[in-house]
Design a protein around this motif. Structure first.
Motif: not given
Length: 334
Positions: A59, A203, A205, A259, A262-263
């Motif tokens: 994060s 940034d 995905q 990104a 992270r997801r």
């Protein structure tokens, strides 16, 4: 007739028992993706200075261009050659491109041999800023080791690769270039007014899956018939569980933008062999573009995957299907 009925009853009973066990285990794991990794390891130790360094988190803003995550379980013998090849490539690229920054994150998955010592030798040689070791204490599985590495990485791009060196590290440029092309296109669609200078790859995905599918015909010709039968059956189960899109889900060479990582890795539940399949499933659920790119691959002695791994893979696929289809495994936005 009575004997036949008894066999049927036993079969039905066995199926109900297995299904109940799967449901209970899926229920037990329903919150496993939300366990805070900081509670497991928040501090990195520098073996040279013995100073403690804060462990970064997915994060946080990216600090590096590229992170390489290497899960290692009892890899004392194979790890040194693989790490040296990786560092030679990264240092060579950095010397040619002064803007290129990198880190290697080794995740020791509860090894009982000299894996930790080998990793620390490389940390001392190349400094903590370039190579970091995350020890898990006890064996938790390849999927969990990679998840921890991803969650503690600093890169705009994050690559997972096996510790055996079966895939050449130079092939990461194939995945990188394809991700860059797709990410630029996705960024221009998302924000047509943005300038290229403002573009940050991390940034957007995008995911890229290294693939050995182009080698399958040769492999089929050299493998025993029963191995081919079992692998074809496994591929069918994967198709039913995650759907189509990626022919080779199990190649240990995958790259994600920050990104996307992270997801995906804040949602993943599976801890061992089939976490790759869950990644495909989650990419589809989040509409994250998936690229399948052929890579060079060679068989390295000492593989930990055997035919006995197939039942464990099927067990995890059953857990995934039950967990998501019943809604027990919630998908959280990251």
């Amino acid at each position: 007739m009575e004997f036949l009925l008894t066999v049927v009853e036993l079969g039905v009973t066995l199926i109900l028992i297995v299904f109940s066990v799967v449901v209970l285990e899926a229920w037990r794991r329903r919150h496993s993706s939300n366990v805070s990794v900081e509670s497991v390891t928040t501090i990195l130790e520098d073996p040279t200075s013995l100073k403690q360094v804060r462990c970064p988190h997915i994060s946080d803003p990216a600090e590096m261009y590229l992170s390489l995550i290497v899960p290692a379980f009892n890899e004392e013998q194979r790890l040194p050659a693989a790490l040296q090849e990786i560092m030679d490539y990264l240092q060579g690229r950095a010397s040619r491109d002064k803007s290129f920054s990198y880190e290697v994150v080794i995740v020791d998955d509860g090894s009982v041999d000299g894996t930790k010592r080998v990793a620390f030798d490389f940390v001392r040689k190349y400094t903590l800023d370039n190579i970091r070791l995350i020890p898990l204490g006890k064996n938790q599985g390849k999927g969990e080791a990679i998840r921890k590495g991803m969650m503690h990485s600093r890169g705009e791009l994050l690559l997972m690769l096996d510790a055996d060196g079966a895939t050449k590290v130079t092939d990461l440029e194939k995945l990188e270039n394809q991700i860059l092309a797709v990410a630029r296109e996705e960024n221009s669609i998302r924000d047509p007014t943005s300038k290229l200078v403002d573009f940050r790859i991390g940034d957007v995905q995008v995911s890229a899956f290294g693939s050995r599918a182009h080698l399958e015909e040769k492999a089929i010709a050299t493998r025993k018939w029963y191995r081919n039968f079992l692998m074809k059956g496994f591929h069918l189960v994967v198709l039913l569980a995650a759907g189509s899109g990626i022919r080779d889900t199990q190649c240990g060479f995958k790259m994600f933008t920050r990104a996307a990582a992270r997801r995906l890795f804040t949602n993943i539940h599976l801890k061992r062999w089939c976490f790759d399949v869950e990644l495909v499933f989650l990419c589809k659920r989040f509409n994250i573009p998936m690229l399948e790119i052929s890579v060079k691959w060679s068989e390295i002695p000492g593989s930990k995957v055997s035919m006995l791994s197939i039942p464990n893979m099927l067990w995890e696929l059953a857990l995934m299907s039950v967990g998501y289809r019943t809604g027990m495994w919630k998908i959280h936005q990251a």
